[in-house]
Write an enzyme that holds these catalytic residues in place. Structure first.
Site, PDB file in Angstrom:
ATOM      1  N   SER A  85       5.305  -6.174   5.192  1.00  0.00           N
ATOM      2  CA  SER A  85       6.758  -6.228   5.331  1.00  0.00           C
ATOM      3  C   SER A  85       7.339  -7.418   4.548  1.00  0.00           C
ATOM      4  CB  SER A  85       7.113  -6.289   6.824  1.00  0.00           C
ATOM      5  OG  SER A  85       8.495  -6.116   7.036  1.00  0.00           O
ATOM      6  N   TYR A  86       8.094  -8.295   5.205  1.00  0.00           N
ATOM      7  CA  TYR A  86       8.633  -9.482   4.537  1.00  0.00           C
ATOM      8  C   TYR A  86       7.518 -10.363   3.989  1.00  0.00           C
ATOM      9  CZ  TYR A  86      10.570 -14.212   4.170  1.00  0.00           C
ATOM     10  OH  TYR A  86      10.900 -15.484   3.735  1.00  0.00           O
TER      11      TYR A  86
END
Length: 268
Positions: free
Chosen positions: A97-98
């Site tokens: 993800s991030y």
């Protein structure tokens, strides 16, 4: 004396042949396995890697799961770099993800390969939120009321980084991790770390994937980063790409597939 000399020479020759044969038959010492560094994303913590880490360790890998501060790409990449500074040998750097934004901003010659798990992979000057553009990549359910805001006390005093986003507990299972049990989702929600709102709005630096072999695992049923966005980023970066029918939390719901992809990257 002549017979003894001949016998001695014959014995020496036989010994030499035996030694050479033994050396030739001995396999070369295998190169040490790289250390795998697993970087979590927003709305998670390092425990989200537990299943993947256990499988990799069982296969002989040294695995490190640092905490990602979730304050912004430059700050967080520096934090991960401090982890890499303590590692002597080659590294496979993995981001979820991030965490993909973070590893894209880490530049260390020890990193031999990068692995993106349902992750952002920005180009220079791009910020992560663009990958959630509802016009280009429709489908993200990471919107209010699922996405909530709160004020946090940031002891580092980073300007503008005390307004955080988090996933509402009653929506976490359905939006973030629909393919895990309700009990597992509840545990993940309770452990989630909020992210500074400005973190996803901070322009990324030159991407490390531009000159590092990269792998990407698309989550085909992702409700956070649409699969179409993930496929676009993977193709843009020229990553070796595969896809599984998983939620955004594929590292929790499909640890075997994730571990196998990391091992593929380690063996390249």
């Amino acid at each position: 004396m002549m017979n003894i000399s001949r016998a001695l020479r014959a014995a020496v020759a036989a010994l030499a042949i035996a030694v050479a044969t033994t050396i030739a038959a001995t396999p070369a010492t295998a190169a040490p396995l790289p250390t795998v560094v697993l970087v979590h994303g927003a709305f998670a913590d390092s425990s989200s890697w537990d299943g993947v880490a256990a499988q990799l360790r069982a296969r002989g890998y040294s695995v490190v799961t640092p905490e990602n501060p979730l304050r912004g790409p430059a700050n967080d990449a520096a934090a991960i770099q401090r982890t890499l500074d303590a590692i002597a040998g080659p590294v496979v750097l993995v981001g979820h993800s991030y965490g993909g934004t973070v590893i894209s901003n880490v530049h260390d010659p020890k990193v031999e390969s990068l692995v993106y798990i349902a992750a952002f992979a920005p180009v220079r000057g791009e910020f992560a939120q663009l990958a959630l553009d509802p016009i280009r990549f429709p489908g993200s359910q990471l919107l209010p009321p699922a996405l909530q805001l709160k004020i946090v006390d940031d002891p580092r005093g980073l300007a503008g980084r005390n307004l955080d986003a988090f996933v509402a507990p009653d929506r976490f299972h359905d939006v973030f991790a629909q393919d895990v049990t309700p009990e597992t989702a509840a545990q993940m929600s309770a452990r989630q770390h909020s992210i500074a709102v400005v973190a996803n709005l901070e322009p990324s630096g030159p991407p490390s994937w531009a000159d590092t072999p990269s792998w990407y695992l698309v989550s085909g049923e992702d409700r956070v980063i649409p699969a179409s966005s993930e496929r676009f980023m993977a193709q843009r970066m020229g990553a070796t790409t595969s896809e599984i029918p998983a939620s955004h939390a594929s590292l929790v719901s499909h640890p075997t597939e994730v571990a196998e992809l990391v091992e593929s990257a380690a063996a390249h």
